[in-house]
Each structure stands twice: as structure tokens, then as C-alpha cells.
Motif scaffolding. Sequence first.
Motif, PDB file in Angstrom:
ATOM      1  N   PHE A 117       0.747  -1.463  -0.458  1.00  0.00           N
ATOM      2  CA  PHE A 117       0.353  -0.051  -0.045  1.00  0.00           C
ATOM      3  C   PHE A 117       0.892   1.183  -0.335  1.00  0.00           C
ATOM      4  O   PHE A 117       0.487   2.216  -1.083  1.00  0.00           O
ATOM      5  CB  PHE A 117      -1.042   0.120   1.152  1.00  0.00           C
ATOM      6  N   ASN A 118       1.693   0.867   1.006  1.00  0.00           N
ATOM      7  CA  ASN A 118       2.879   2.036   1.165  1.00  0.00           C
ATOM      8  C   ASN A 118       3.942   1.741   0.557  1.00  0.00           C
ATOM      9  O   ASN A 118       5.294   1.112   1.025  1.00  0.00           O
ATOM     10  CB  ASN A 118       3.472   2.452   2.401  1.00  0.00           C
ATOM     11  N   ARG A 119       4.357   1.799  -1.189  1.00  0.00           N
ATOM     12  CA  ARG A 119       5.210   1.424  -1.561  1.00  0.00           C
ATOM     13  C   ARG A 119       6.511   2.349  -1.460  1.00  0.00           C
ATOM     14  O   ARG A 119       6.413   3.619  -2.387  1.00  0.00           O
ATOM     15  CB  ARG A 119       4.595   1.071  -2.747  1.00  0.00           C
ATOM     16  N   THR A 120       7.653   2.186  -1.023  1.00  0.00           N
ATOM     17  CA  THR A 120       9.204   2.135  -1.796  1.00  0.00           C
ATOM     18  C   THR A 120      10.258   0.648  -1.083  1.00  0.00           C
ATOM     19  O   THR A 120      10.018   0.075  -1.360  1.00  0.00           O
ATOM     20  CB  THR A 120       9.167   3.144   0.077  1.00  0.00           C
ATOM     21  N   ASP A 121      10.747   1.329  -2.321  1.00  0.00           N
ATOM     22  CA  ASP A 121      11.926   0.577  -3.056  1.00  0.00           C
ATOM     23  C   ASP A 121      12.827  -0.175  -1.318  1.00  0.00           C
ATOM     24  O   ASP A 121      13.034  -0.962  -1.781  1.00  0.00           O
ATOM     25  CB  ASP A 121      12.881   1.188  -3.438  1.00  0.00           C
ATOM     26  N   GLU A 122      12.865   0.944  -0.911  1.00  0.00           N
ATOM     27  CA  GLU A 122      13.684   0.182   0.479  1.00  0.00           C
ATOM     28  C   GLU A 122      13.084  -0.447   1.134  1.00  0.00           C
ATOM     29  O   GLU A 122      13.513  -1.595   1.849  1.00  0.00           O
ATOM     30  CB  GLU A 122      13.610   1.101   1.990  1.00  0.00           C
ATOM     31  N   ARG A 123      11.366  -0.844   1.172  1.00  0.00           N
ATOM     32  CA  ARG A 123      11.061  -1.874   1.975  1.00  0.00           C
ATOM     33  C   ARG A 123      10.424  -3.058   0.849  1.00  0.00           C
ATOM     34  O   ARG A 123      10.518  -3.548   1.925  1.00  0.00           O
ATOM     35  CB  ARG A 123       9.422  -1.294   2.666  1.00  0.00           C
ATOM     36  N   ILE A 124      10.383  -2.656  -0.114  1.00  0.00           N
ATOM     37  CA  ILE A 124       9.989  -3.864  -1.187  1.00  0.00           C
ATOM     38  C   ILE A 124      11.773  -4.776  -0.767  1.00  0.00           C
ATOM     39  O   ILE A 124      11.467  -5.879  -0.794  1.00  0.00           O
ATOM     40  CB  ILE A 124      10.332  -3.474  -3.044  1.00  0.00           C
ATOM     41  N   ASP A 125      12.864  -4.103  -1.060  1.00  0.00           N
ATOM     42  CA  ASP A 125      13.366  -5.246  -1.559  1.00  0.00           C
ATOM     43  C   ASP A 125      14.146  -5.758   0.395  1.00  0.00           C
ATOM     44  O   ASP A 125      14.581  -6.521   0.328  1.00  0.00           O
ATOM     45  CB  ASP A 125      15.194  -3.232  -1.158  1.00  0.00           C
ATOM     46  N   ALA A 126      13.795  -4.440   1.336  1.00  0.00           N
ATOM     47  CA  ALA A 126      13.490  -5.688   2.897  1.00  0.00           C
ATOM     48  C   ALA A 126      12.285  -6.380   3.127  1.00  0.00           C
ATOM     49  O   ALA A 126      13.174  -8.147   3.341  1.00  0.00           O
ATOM     50  CB  ALA A 126      13.180  -4.679   4.038  1.00  0.00           C
ATOM     51  N   ILE A 127      11.751  -6.713   1.991  1.00  0.00           N
ATOM     52  CA  ILE A 127      10.537  -7.536   2.584  1.00  0.00           C
ATOM     53  C   ILE A 127      11.130  -8.868   1.032  1.00  0.00           C
ATOM     54  O   ILE A 127      10.817 -10.405   1.566  1.00  0.00           O
ATOM     55  CB  ILE A 127       9.577  -6.736   2.064  1.00  0.00           C
ATOM     56  N   ALA A 128      11.658  -8.525   0.350  1.00  0.00           N
ATOM     57  CA  ALA A 128      12.158  -9.502  -0.692  1.00  0.00           C
ATOM     58  C   ALA A 128      13.420 -10.588   0.000  1.00  0.00           C
ATOM     59  O   ALA A 128      13.664 -11.852   0.370  1.00  0.00           O
ATOM     60  CB  ALA A 128      12.599  -9.015  -1.776  1.00  0.00           C
ATOM     61  N   THR A 129      14.204  -9.663   1.093  1.00  0.00           N
ATOM     62  CA  THR A 129      15.574 -10.419   1.638  1.00  0.00           C
ATOM     63  C   THR A 129      14.387 -11.642   2.740  1.00  0.00           C
ATOM     64  O   THR A 129      15.453 -12.564   2.737  1.00  0.00           O
ATOM     65  CB  THR A 129      16.325  -9.155   2.562  1.00  0.00           C
ATOM     66  N   HIS A 130      13.907 -10.388   3.385  1.00  0.00           N
ATOM     67  CA  HIS A 130      13.010 -11.464   4.213  1.00  0.00           C
ATOM     68  C   HIS A 130      12.716 -12.408   3.936  1.00  0.00           C
ATOM     69  O   HIS A 130      13.015 -13.771   4.749  1.00  0.00           O
ATOM     70  CB  HIS A 130      11.728 -10.687   5.736  1.00  0.00           C
ATOM     71  N   LEU A 131      11.625 -12.983   2.993  1.00  0.00           N
ATOM     72  CA  LEU A 131      11.433 -13.643   1.964  1.00  0.00           C
ATOM     73  C   LEU A 131      12.022 -14.699   0.943  1.00  0.00           C
ATOM     74  O   LEU A 131      12.170 -16.325   2.283  1.00  0.00           O
ATOM     75  CB  LEU A 131      10.418 -13.341   0.338  1.00  0.00           C
ATOM     76  N   ARG A 132      14.039 -14.200   1.198  1.00  0.00           N
ATOM     77  CA  ARG A 132      14.562 -15.405   0.840  1.00  0.00           C
ATOM     78  C   ARG A 132      15.249 -15.929   2.035  1.00  0.00           C
ATOM     79  O   ARG A 132      15.421 -17.065   1.801  1.00  0.00           O
ATOM     80  CB  ARG A 132      15.332 -14.160  -0.574  1.00  0.00           C
ATOM     81  N   ASP A 133      15.347 -15.157   2.885  1.00  0.00           N
ATOM     82  CA  ASP A 133      15.549 -15.739   4.306  1.00  0.00           C
ATOM     83  C   ASP A 133      14.894 -17.287   4.777  1.00  0.00           C
ATOM     84  O   ASP A 133      15.128 -17.424   5.478  1.00  0.00           O
ATOM     85  CB  ASP A 133      15.899 -14.526   5.381  1.00  0.00           C
ATOM     86  N   HIS A 134      13.597 -16.681   4.300  1.00  0.00           N
ATOM     87  CA  HIS A 134      12.657 -17.859   4.616  1.00  0.00           C
ATOM     88  C   HIS A 134      11.633 -18.699   3.877  1.00  0.00           C
ATOM     89  O   HIS A 134      11.043 -19.848   3.715  1.00  0.00           O
ATOM     90  CB  HIS A 134      11.365 -17.698   5.371  1.00  0.00           C
ATOM     91  N   GLY A 135      13.193 -18.684   2.642  1.00  0.00           N
ATOM     92  CA  GLY A 135      13.746 -19.667   1.550  1.00  0.00           C
ATOM     93  C   GLY A 135      12.611 -19.783   0.679  1.00  0.00           C
ATOM     94  O   GLY A 135      12.662 -20.186  -0.263  1.00  0.00           O
ATOM     95  N   ALA A 136      11.971 -18.450   0.119  1.00  0.00           N
ATOM     96  CA  ALA A 136      11.838 -18.441  -1.020  1.00  0.00           C
ATOM     97  C   ALA A 136      12.799 -18.511  -1.950  1.00  0.00           C
ATOM     98  O   ALA A 136      13.815 -17.021  -2.215  1.00  0.00           O
ATOM     99  CB  ALA A 136      10.873 -16.762  -0.789  1.00  0.00           C
ATOM    100  N   LYS A 137      12.491 -19.051  -3.344  1.00  0.00           N
ATOM    101  CA  LYS A 137      13.505 -18.895  -4.619  1.00  0.00           C
ATOM    102  C   LYS A 137      12.949 -18.005  -5.214  1.00  0.00           C
ATOM    103  O   LYS A 137      14.060 -16.375  -5.664  1.00  0.00           O
ATOM    104  CB  LYS A 137      13.410 -19.927  -5.026  1.00  0.00           C
TER     105      LYS A 137
END
Length: 260
Positions: A117-137
Motif C-alpha cells: 500500500f505504501n510502496r518504497t524501494d527500501e521496503r520492497i527490498d527488505a521484504i524480498a530479503t526477508h522472504l528469501r531468508d525464509h526459503g523463497a526462491k
Amino acid sequence: MSEYETVPAEVDEEDEIPPDHPRYEDLVTRHRIERGVENGITHLQGMHAEGRGSAFDYLLGERTIPSAREAERTAAAQLLLADKPVLSINGNVAALVPGEMVELADVVDADLEINLFNRTDERIDAIATHLRDHGAKRVLGQTATARIPNLDQERAKVDEDGIYAADVVVVPLEDGDRAEALGAMGKTEIVIDLNPLSRSPQVADIPIVDNVIRAIPNVTEFARELADADDHELRDIVADFDRDDALTSAEDAIRSGTLA
Ligand code: ATP
């Protein structure tokens, strides 16, 4: 003397919350959202959303009511039938159920797309890293070049190969305008939201009125159970589901249920 340990004023780690505390799940949820905000994953607005959800969950008795269980089984059947299912991840979902979303995506062969909803590149990158840390390919949504029609510029952004092209989308805690706009695009929408009166579950094909913390593992479990079912059986499950009934049952449980 209380029968359970008291909660420390400042919880640094989740395991400091005593599992036998009567509000254990709610305390864990709050802690994860606070952590999400500290780590740049969750927007401050996400705390308000969490507070609203927590109040509805309290009134539901912090349990999965039977109509929500049925909706979760229907969601599993719908995801298994889908040609291109996509699971949408926002800041609250990333903070609360990152590993569970990755697991569901694996079981139903869906893509994960960050959709904020509140889109920023920083948050998108932080979430992508977090998901990858949890096994997302594979995590979609970092390059969102397509647009959902009839929405303002920022909220309209989606991945051309993800939500834009999907036939079935799981949108937990979705904003009402976007849920309506996705419905208008012809997507089959599975919404998870604790407030049955909110616009997103009201416009969903399959509204799941349950806490996302319980709902996602339940959908995954049903998807595993139904993995060998043929399309005919899956279609019957979807056809038998009554969305209006699911919403009414949840509202009744909230308005007139007794707290166990
Ligand atoms: P609308 O959908 O009409 O825009 P809203 O403004 O109340 O409604 P938001 O503030 O965008 O919605 O989002 C909060 C919604 O998310 C609330 O309906 C709340 O019940 C729900 N919610 C919050 N936490 C959870 C959770 N853990 N699980 C499921 N639903 C949740």
C-alpha cells in the motif's frame, strides 16, 4: 498469584513470551509487527491494521470458526485448480507469516509477489530479503511494470508476470479499493481478513474471516490433503462454497458469540 508467567514489559525475543499465557498468540502477533516496523518491513500503518484485526480476533474467540475452516478448504481447492496462482505479500503478512507463505506457495505451485500500500524501494527490498531468508526462491513485485486499471498510480503497480497475469490471487489484509479493482479485472480473489464487514472480504470470491497466522497453515494443510484429488472433486468443493453464508456466519460469531 496468576497461573501463568507474566510478560516482560519489553519483549526482545519471541521466546520470552510464555506459551501458556492466555493471550499468547496475540502477544506474538504484536511482537512480530513491532519487529517488522523496526526492520523496515512493515509500515507504521500496519500497526493500526494489526490493532483492528486483534479486536475482531478477540471477539471471534481467537479461533478458526467452522465457516472459516470451510473457506480455507475451498481456497486450497481453488488454488490447486488455478493455472497461475499468485500469493500477495504486504508488510504485515511478511512480518507475521513469511515462512508459511513460502510453504503454501511451494505446495500449490504459486508465485509470491510483494504488493504494498505504501510502496518504497527500501521496503520492497527488505521484504524480498526477508522472504528469501525464509526459503523463497523467486519473489515478484520488485519490478512492477504493469498497472491495475482504475487505481491511483502507486497502488496500481503490479508485476506483469505475477498478479497482472494471475487467474487466482490470495490477497491477505488487502486494501478495499485494490480488492475491488482486482475483482473488476476478473481475478478469482481469496481474501483473508478478520473483519467480515471490510470491503475486501465483501468483494472476495472466497472470504476467509480468520487470523492470517492460523489461516495460511490451514490452507496449506488442506492443499496437502487434496493434492491427489481430481479436478472434478476440487470443482465440487468450490461450487458448494457459499461466500455470503461465510460472511454472515463470521458476523454472527462476532456479534453474538460467547467468549470461550
Ligand atoms: P477496507 O478493506 O474497507 O479498506 P480497512 O480500512 O479497515 O478496510 P485496512 O486498514 O486496510 O482496512 O486493513 C486492516 C484490515 O486487516 C482490517 O480489516 C483487519 O481486521 C485486518 N487484519 C489485521 N490483522 C489481521 C490478521 N493478523 N489476520 C487477518 N486480518 C487482519
